[in-house]
Scaffold this active site. Structure first.
Site, short mmCIF file in Angstrom:
data_model
loop_
_atom_site.label_atom_id
_atom_site.label_comp_id
_atom_site.label_asym_id
_atom_site.label_seq_id
_atom_site.Cartn_x
_atom_site.Cartn_y
_atom_site.Cartn_z
N GLU A 34 91.64 -75.17 49.90
CA GLU A 34 91.74 -74.54 51.21
C GLU A 34 92.95 -75.08 51.97
O GLU A 34 93.35 -76.23 51.79
CB GLU A 34 90.46 -74.82 52.01
CG GLU A 34 89.26 -74.11 51.41
CD GLU A 34 87.93 -74.42 52.09
OE1 GLU A 34 87.00 -73.62 51.92
OE2 GLU A 34 87.82 -75.45 52.78
N CYS A 38 98.07 -77.18 57.57
CA CYS A 38 97.40 -78.33 56.98
C CYS A 38 97.13 -77.96 55.53
O CYS A 38 96.39 -77.01 55.26
CB CYS A 38 96.10 -78.58 57.76
SG CYS A 38 95.10 -79.87 57.01
N CYS A 76 88.77 -84.39 45.61
CA CYS A 76 89.49 -85.61 46.02
C CYS A 76 89.13 -86.78 45.12
O CYS A 76 88.01 -86.88 44.65
CB CYS A 76 89.16 -85.96 47.47
SG CYS A 76 90.20 -87.32 48.07
N CYS A 133 85.45 -90.97 50.77
CA CYS A 133 85.13 -91.26 52.17
C CYS A 133 83.78 -90.61 52.51
O CYS A 133 83.58 -89.42 52.24
CB CYS A 133 86.21 -90.72 53.08
SG CYS A 133 87.84 -91.31 52.61
N CYS A 188 83.36 -87.31 54.74
CA CYS A 188 84.22 -86.16 54.46
C CYS A 188 83.58 -85.19 53.47
O CYS A 188 83.08 -85.60 52.42
CB CYS A 188 85.55 -86.68 53.90
SG CYS A 188 86.60 -85.39 53.24
N CYS A 241 89.06 -81.03 60.63
CA CYS A 241 89.29 -82.22 59.81
C CYS A 241 88.00 -82.68 59.14
O CYS A 241 86.98 -82.81 59.79
CB CYS A 241 89.77 -83.36 60.70
SG CYS A 241 91.52 -83.35 60.90
S1 SF4 Z 1 89.07 -88.01 53.94
FE1 SF4 Z 1 88.27 -86.70 52.30
S2 SF4 Z 1 90.06 -85.65 51.46
FE2 SF4 Z 1 90.81 -87.41 52.68
S3 SF4 Z 1 90.99 -89.10 51.18
FE3 SF4 Z 1 88.93 -89.29 52.08
S4 SF4 Z 1 87.62 -88.13 50.65
FE4 SF4 Z 1 89.73 -87.51 50.23
#
Ligand code: SF4
Length: 346
Positions: A94, A107, A114, A118, A121, A339
Site C-alpha cells: 500500500e 508515503c 516487514c 513493532c 504496527c 501511520c
Molecule cells: S513500524 Fe511497522 S512497518 Fe515500520 S519497521 Fe516497525 S513493523 Fe515495520
C-alpha cells in the site's frame, strides 16, 4: 518450455545501450528506450512511439516491463488517498497520498510485509514476503504524482519512506529508487524533499552517513528507555539505544542534518515524566526535532493514545529544553491509511 523474460528495468542505461549495440542497432536507441521506461513511465513497449515497430517487437520478445498496477484506490473524507498496489507476482503493498494546503506527500512502501516486529504496527502482522525492487518503489511515487496532478492540480512535492516495511532492511533498492526519483532522467525531484524513516539500524545509518546521502533521516523512536523500547519494538534488544545513538552521532557529524524523531505517546507505556526526561536527554547529543504522532489503534486495543495532558507534558518539556516539537494529527484514519495501519485490509 517457456523462457522467462527479463525485466527490462533491471538493466542500467549502459547495459541497455550495450544491448542495442549487440543487436546491430545504435547505442542511442538504448537512451530512447531508457527515457520511455523511466521519465515517461511507459507500461508497455507499444507506447514507445519513436521506436520502430520491429524494434518494439524485438523488445517484447526479450523483455517484460513489470509495472505495478493500482488495484484499488480509496479516498478519505480528509482528502487522503490510499492505493492498494499489485506487483507483478500478485503480491500487494500500500502507498498513501497525503494532501495539505501547501504540499502533497507520498508515503511509500519498501517491503511486502516487514522484517521487524513493532508491536503497535499493523504491517508487522504480515510476515515479510520480499523486498521491493527499485522500479516497484519508483512506480508507487509515479502513481501518486499522477493522482496529485489529477485530484489536486499540482505535482507531488514530498516523499516519506514510512509505508510498509523497514527501508533500511532494503537499503540498496531504496537507494536505487531514490537515485531514479531524483535524477533528471527520472522524476527530477530534490532529495531534500525525501525522508527515509527507520526504526534504527545502526550499521546502515553509518553507511548512509559515509555515502553522504542528501535525503533526510527520521527515526521512529517511541522511547528513549531501552527496557520500554524493547517491550514495544523487540528488535531494540539487538540494536540498543546506545548503538543507535552512536550511529546518529556519526550521521550528524558527517551530514550536519538535523535528526527527526517520530514519537507516539501511549497510555500506560511512555506517558510519564521519566519517559519525557529520557527523550530530552536522548535529543541533546545532536540537533533534532520531535514529531509527536497521534496513534491509530489497530484492532486489539492493547495500545491506546495517551491523554492530551500527557502529550502537552511532552510538548512543554521538549520546548522548555529548546527542542523543536510538532504534534501531528493523523490523516486517512477512516480508510486505514494512517501511520501504523497499513495492512492490506481494503
Ligand atoms: S513500524 Fe511497522 S512497518 Fe515500520 S519497521 Fe516497525 S513493523 Fe515495520
Amino acid at each position: 518450455m517457456e523462457i522467462k523474460k527479463k525485466d527490462i528495468r533491471a538493466l542500467t542505461k549502459e547495459q541497455l545501450r550495450q544491448f542495442f549495440v549487440e543487436q546491430g542497432d545504435k547505442a542511442f536507441r538504448g537512451n530512447q528506450v531508457y527515457e520511455w521506461l523511466w521519465q515517461k513511465s511507459a507500461h508497455d513497449f507499444d507506447a514507445m512511439t519513436n521506436i520502430s515497430k520491429e524494434t518494439r517487437q524485438m523488445l517484447e520478445d526479450n523483455f517484460v516491463i513489470n509495472h505495478i498496477r493500482v488495484d484499488q484506490m480509496q479516498r478519505s473524507s480528509d482528502g487522503t488517498i490510499k492505493n492498494a498496489v499489485r506487483l507483478h507476482d500478485g503480491l500487494i503493498v500500500e502507498s498513501v497520498l497525503i494532501p495539505t494546503d501547501t504540499r502533497t506527500t507520498a508515503c511509500v512502501s519498501s517491503q511486502v510485509g516487514c522484517s521487524l516486529d513493532c508491536r503497535f504496527c499493523a504491517t508487522a502482522r504480515l510476515k515479510r514476503m520480499r523486498n521491493l525492487n527499485p522500479d516497484e518503489i519508483y512506480d508507487q511515487v509515479v502513481a501518486i504524482d499522477n493522482e496529485s496532478r489529477l485530484y489536486f492540480d499540482r505535482p507531488l512535492s514530498n516523499i516519506v519512506f514510512m509505508g510498509m516495511g523497514e527501508p533500511l532492511m532494503n537499503y540498496n533498492n531504496v537507494l536505487k529508487a531514490i537515485d531514479k526519483i531524483t535524477s533528471p532522467e527520472g522524476l527530477g525531484m530534490s532529495p531534500k524533499r525525501i525522508v527515509v524513516s527507520t526504526s534504527g539500524v545502526p550499521k546502515i545509518i553509518k553507511k548512509m552517513a559515509d555515502e553522504e546521502v542528501k535525503f533526510g533521516l527520521a527515526v521512529s523512536l517511541h522511547s528513549a528507555i531501552d527496557e520500554v523500547r524493547t517491550s514495544i519494538m523487540p528488535f531494540n534488544a539487538t540494536f540498543p539505544l546506545k548503538d543507535l545513538r552512536e550511529a546518529l552521532e556519526y550521521w550528524y557529524s558527517k551530514t550536519k542534518n538535523k535528526i527527526t524523531y517520530e514519537y507516539v505517546v501511549w497510555k500506560g507505556i511512555n506517558d510519564t515524566q521519566e519517559a519525557v526526561d529520557a527523550l530530552v536527554k536522548f535529543c541533546k547529543f545532536a540537533p533534532s526535532k520531535v514529531n509527536l504522532i497521534e496513534y491509530n489503534p489497530i484492532d486489539d486495543g492493547e495500545f491506546q493514545q495517551a491523554s492530551n495532558k500527557a502529550v502537552e507534558m511532552y510538548q512543554n518539556t521538549l520546548e522548555r529544553n529548546g527542542i523543536t516539537v510538532t504534534v501531528r494529527r493523523s490523516r486517512g484514519k477512516d480508510i486505514d491509511a494512517a501511520c501504523g495501519q497499513l495492512a492490506n485490509k481494503q
